[in-house]
Design a protein around this motif. Structure first.
Motif, mmCIF file in Angstrom:
data_model
loop_
_atom_site.group_PDB
_atom_site.id
_atom_site.type_symbol
_atom_site.label_atom_id
_atom_site.label_comp_id
_atom_site.label_asym_id
_atom_site.label_seq_id
_atom_site.Cartn_x
_atom_site.Cartn_y
_atom_site.Cartn_z
ATOM 1 N N THR A 35 0.838 -1.209 0.000
ATOM 2 C CA THR A 35 0.000 0.000 0.000
ATOM 3 C C THR A 35 0.865 1.249 0.000
ATOM 4 O O THR A 35 0.589 2.214 -0.732
ATOM 5 C CB THR A 35 -0.918 0.000 1.238
ATOM 6 N N ILE A 36 1.940 1.237 0.808
ATOM 7 C CA ILE A 36 2.850 2.384 0.859
ATOM 8 C C ILE A 36 3.507 2.596 -0.494
ATOM 9 O O ILE A 36 3.609 3.732 -0.984
ATOM 10 C CB ILE A 36 3.904 2.184 1.958
ATOM 11 N N GLU A 37 3.956 1.508 -1.129
ATOM 12 C CA GLU A 37 4.610 1.638 -2.425
ATOM 13 C C GLU A 37 3.651 2.157 -3.484
ATOM 14 O O GLU A 37 4.041 2.940 -4.354
ATOM 15 C CB GLU A 37 5.202 0.291 -2.849
ATOM 16 N N ARG A 38 2.378 1.697 -3.427
ATOM 17 C CA ARG A 38 1.399 2.172 -4.415
ATOM 18 C C ARG A 38 1.125 3.656 -4.260
ATOM 19 O O ARG A 38 0.869 4.353 -5.246
ATOM 20 C CB ARG A 38 0.097 1.383 -4.280
ATOM 21 N N ARG A 39 1.172 4.118 -3.027
ATOM 22 C CA ARG A 39 0.819 5.515 -2.780
ATOM 23 C C ARG A 39 2.035 6.398 -2.512
ATOM 24 O O ARG A 39 1.887 7.557 -2.131
ATOM 25 C CB ARG A 39 -0.131 5.603 -1.586
ATOM 26 N N ALA A 40 3.226 5.851 -2.736
ATOM 27 C CA ALA A 40 4.437 6.593 -2.408
ATOM 28 C C ALA A 40 4.570 7.845 -3.252
ATOM 29 O O ALA A 40 4.918 8.918 -2.741
ATOM 30 C CB ALA A 40 5.662 5.690 -2.595
ATOM 31 N N ILE A 41 4.313 7.749 -4.553
ATOM 32 C CA ILE A 41 4.473 8.908 -5.435
ATOM 33 C C ILE A 41 3.491 10.003 -5.053
ATOM 34 O O ILE A 41 3.849 11.190 -5.000
ATOM 35 C CB ILE A 41 4.298 8.485 -6.903
ATOM 36 N N VAL A 42 2.248 9.611 -4.751
ATOM 37 C CA VAL A 42 1.261 10.609 -4.322
ATOM 38 C C VAL A 42 1.703 11.266 -3.017
ATOM 39 O O VAL A 42 1.634 12.496 -2.863
ATOM 40 C CB VAL A 42 -0.127 9.958 -4.162
ATOM 41 N N GLY A 43 2.207 10.453 -2.096
ATOM 42 C CA GLY A 43 2.672 11.007 -0.831
ATOM 43 C C GLY A 43 3.850 11.940 -1.001
ATOM 44 O O GLY A 43 3.900 13.013 -0.388
ATOM 45 N N LEU A 44 4.812 11.544 -1.851
ATOM 46 C CA LEU A 44 5.955 12.414 -2.106
ATOM 47 C C LEU A 44 5.525 13.695 -2.806
ATOM 48 O O LEU A 44 6.074 14.772 -2.528
ATOM 49 C CB LEU A 44 6.988 11.668 -2.960
ATOM 50 N N ALA A 45 4.554 13.590 -3.703
ATOM 51 C CA ALA A 45 4.061 14.788 -4.384
ATOM 52 C C ALA A 45 3.415 15.744 -3.396
ATOM 53 O O ALA A 45 3.658 16.960 -3.429
ATOM 54 C CB ALA A 45 3.061 14.397 -5.481
ATOM 55 N N VAL A 46 2.604 15.208 -2.485
ATOM 56 C CA VAL A 46 1.951 16.053 -1.474
ATOM 57 C C VAL A 46 2.993 16.695 -0.570
ATOM 58 O O VAL A 46 2.924 17.894 -0.252
ATOM 59 C CB VAL A 46 0.948 15.214 -0.656
ATOM 60 N N ALA A 47 4.006 15.916 -0.161
ATOM 61 C CA ALA A 47 5.061 16.460 0.708
ATOM 62 C C ALA A 47 5.856 17.548 -0.008
ATOM 63 O O ALA A 47 6.202 18.573 0.592
ATOM 64 C CB ALA A 47 5.983 15.331 1.162
ATOM 65 N N THR A 48 6.154 17.338 -1.292
ATOM 66 C CA THR A 48 6.898 18.338 -2.053
ATOM 67 C C THR A 48 6.103 19.623 -2.212
ATOM 68 O O THR A 48 6.647 20.727 -2.056
ATOM 69 C CB THR A 48 7.264 17.772 -3.443
ATOM 70 N N ILE A 49 4.817 19.486 -2.512
ATOM 71 C CA ILE A 49 3.971 20.680 -2.655
ATOM 72 C C ILE A 49 3.882 21.429 -1.327
ATOM 73 O O ILE A 49 3.957 22.661 -1.287
ATOM 74 C CB ILE A 49 2.566 20.266 -3.155
ATOM 75 N N ALA A 50 3.726 20.673 -0.233
ATOM 76 C CA ALA A 50 3.672 21.320 1.083
ATOM 77 C C ALA A 50 4.972 22.049 1.390
ATOM 78 O O ALA A 50 4.962 23.181 1.909
ATOM 79 C CB ALA A 50 3.374 20.280 2.157
ATOM 80 N N LEU A 51 6.099 21.425 1.066
ATOM 81 C CA LEU A 51 7.384 22.070 1.304
ATOM 82 C C LEU A 51 7.544 23.309 0.432
ATOM 83 O O LEU A 51 8.040 24.359 0.897
ATOM 84 C CB LEU A 51 8.512 21.079 1.011
ATOM 85 N N LEU A 52 7.109 23.213 -0.823
ATOM 86 C CA LEU A 52 7.195 24.359 -1.727
ATOM 87 C C LEU A 52 6.320 25.506 -1.225
ATOM 88 O O LEU A 52 6.710 26.682 -1.313
ATOM 89 C CB LEU A 52 6.779 23.944 -3.135
#
Length: 618
Positions: A35-52
């Motif tokens: 489940t983590i691997e399937r949603r990893a890209i979405v999670g990284l995208a959300v984290a990157t947007i939040a950081l930006l």
């Protein structure tokens, strides 16, 4: 007997392993991992947007709020006062102040008209653009139309504007064009009088051309190499002369790229700061220099308003260019590129010798503009009243041990630059890779994501530094508690914001070129999207990832605009800040520190050239 015991033990272990593998807890763990691997890209995208949002958009929004919220009241009077002030907008500002149109036009046409700070900034940017295009086009012609040893290396050098720190280049120009510089030494040896180009508009324009002519050359060379040779041959077979074929077939395919280089040059030089600060001073101050001066004088509202006006002008110019590009870009299939001619003429004819003679003259000019400043800086760092010496480097060592606490400590500056470079790389590299992935996938809204993520390229370091100062360093009240970050963390954030777009532009072309059937095969075998990215795509574009990391590190070590805002009043000095502090008092130590910075950035450039080369996406 021993074999029986061992066999029994092994069998027991095998049974335990089977039981463990089939246990509910192991199955739950594997399910969670999948489940983590399937949603990893979405999670990284959300984290990157939040950081930006936290390190770029919120600070820039803080600058906007500072310009319209004065003493707790919402007002536009700061913008109005700037727009009506001839000091900033020159004679046209009188129109907004209510004066007659005829009187204003008469003043504009008079010899003693006032340009204002913004008018002068646009004027020097226009002259710098003309000089950059004039120096960049012959280089593009040489690289695209001639074959010679070292051509690839010379083309790789066109990424120098993205690597060399501007304040270091400023020191090189001071060492070249100063009163005791290389130029006057050569003129003295020839029995000619001295010239002093420092603190003149000419020095600023030549320095801007040093930075932006390679950019014009790079984008124009790429366009020239994509011209289809069959189209030119068809025009010639129909009776067109070589000049007519160039004018009607080749030139229309070059115009958009030349205009792109010119537009980017104008935007970059319109928001110039370190070059003008080092070579022009406050008497030739641009908008960025005055924003810095206002920040130093704690006039944050006026500084924010002026910075936003500058940003609006820059974004407007970029938008106008993009509209032009959408309507006029000529797409070529590039079936067969134009053949390159040998640089050595095959025949001693006027037609063969004349362009090569022009290139020889250009080579002399290029050496004076591009090579002399760096060579002069190195020579000045090793020179003294009695000839060659290491006294300037010894001064840096002595200053470290004997300097006062308020003075710049050279080793501290080197250490801070390296630490900030590594820390910002740790932030910029994953951000850049994630954004590169997001901008190379096919989905609705991809262009919007690309534009939002690349916005830092259009915002000056002064604006980012001011926003981080006001938004993060000064802190924000949350539930009665003020949340703030230290100056060092803010500098890392500023460097990461400046560096990660270059990671994106380096990695994204590689991801675009990956064979998608490899990814589809991995997905068909059950690999989650993140696993396919880690195991297939990133290993294939690993050289681009390393080149992007080298870009981010080099940009961090040379960043000046945001750092000087955030480092003021602290001990978080970097090598560029140390150079700026030395340059006004001691040219020798400034050049020595510049050489140290040159070594660091050159190492990054060599890494980029070895791994990225011509394939970096600029």
């Amino acid at each position: 007997m021993a074999r029986d015991i061992d066999g029994g033990a092994n069998g027991s272990d095998s049974e335990k392993t089977t039981e463990t593998a089939s246990s509910p807890s192991h199955e739950r763990g594997r399910t969670v991992r999948n489940t983590i691997e399937r949603r990893a890209i979405v999670g990284l995208a959300v984290a990157t947007i939040a950081l930006l949002l936290g390190i770029f958009y919120y600070p820039v929004a803080t600058v906007f709020i500072d310009s319209v919220l004065v003493d707790g009241r919402l007002t536009g009077r700061v913008f109005v006062s700037i727009l009506q002030d001839p000091f900033y907008f020159g004679e046209p500002a009188r129109l907004l102040a209510g004066e007659q149109v005829g009187a204003v036009i008469e003043s504009v046409l008079s010899p003693d008209r006032r340009l204002g700070v913004i008018g002068f900034t646009a004027y020097q940017a226009a002259l710098s653009t003309v000089a950059s295009v004039a120096l960049g086009l012959p280089a593009a012609y040489l690289l695209a139309r001639y074959e010679f040893p070292g051509r690839r290396t010379l083309r790789s050098l066109t990424i120098l504007p993205f690597v060399l720190p501007s304040i270091m280049v400023g020191v090189g120009f001071v060492a070249t064009f100063g009163r005791n510089g290389t130029l006057n030494a050569v003129l003295g040896a020839l029995g000619l009088g001295q010239v002093n180009l420092l603190f003149t508009l000419e020095a600023v324009i030549v320095a801007h051309a040093f930075y932006n002519a390679p950019l014009v050359a790079r984008v124009t060379t790429a366009a020239w190499e994509s011209v289809d040779a069959s189209a030119v041959e068809t025009a010639r077979s129909l009776g067109a002369s070589p000049f007519r074929a160039f004018r009607d077939v080749v030139a229309p395919q070059l115009y958009p790229s030349v205009l792109m280089g010119a537009a980017l040059t104008f935007v970059f030089t319109f928001s110039t700061f370190p070059i003008v600060l080092a070579l022009g001073g406050f008497q030739l101050a641009t908008v960025e220099v005055f924003v810095y001066r206002l920040i130093r004088d704690l006039e944050y509202a006026e500084a924010a308003a002026l910075a936003l006006i500058e940003l609006g002008i820059s974004l407007g110019l970029l938008y106008a260019y993009l509209r032009y590009e959408a309507k006029h870009t000529v797409r070529s299939r590039g079936i067969r590129p134009l053949p390159r001619r040998p640089l050595r003429p095959p025949l001693l004819s006027v037609r063969e010798l004349l362009p090569r003679l022009g290139l020889a003259v250009y080579a002399v000019v290029a050496l004076a503009v591009f090579v002399a400043p760096i060579a002069s800086m190195v020579l000045a760092s090793l020179s003294g009243p009695e000839g060659l010496t290491l006294a300037n480097y010894q001064f840096l060592i002595d200053r470290q041990t004997t300097g006062a606490s308020f003075q710049v400590q050279p080793w501290d500056a080197v250490r801070n630059s390296l630490l900030f470079g590594v820390a910002s790389l740790a932030v910029a590299l994953p951000m850049g890779v994630v954004v590169a992935v997001l901008t190379t996938r096919d989905y609705r809204g991809r262009k919007l994501v690309d534009a939002v993520a690349m916005a830092p390229l259009a915002v000056s370091g002064i604006v980012v530094g001011l926003g981080l100062l006001r938004g993060l360093v000064f802190g924000v009240e949350v539930g009665g508690t003020r949340l703030a970050v230290g100056g060092g963390l803010a500098i890392v954030a500023a460097h990461a914001v400046a560096g990660y777009p270059f990671v994106v532009r380096t990695v994204a072309p590689g991801l675009e070129g990956v064979d998608h059937t490899l990814v589809e095969s991995a997905r068909a075998l059950g690999a989650p999207r993140a696993r396919a990215l880690l195991d297939i795509e990133l290993p294939l574009v690993w050289p681009a990832v390393i080149a992007g990391a080298a870009f981010a590190f080099a940009i961090s070590t040379g960043e000046f605009s945001a750092t000087i805002v955030l480092a003021s009043g602290t001990n978080q000095f970097t090598m560029p800040i140390a150079i700026e502090r030395f340059i006004g008092r001691r040219l020798g130590p400034a050049t020595a520190m510049g050489v140290v910075l040159l070594v660091v950035t050159s190492a990054s450039f060599l890494l980029i050239d070895r791994l990225g080369g011509d394939e970096v996406g600029f």
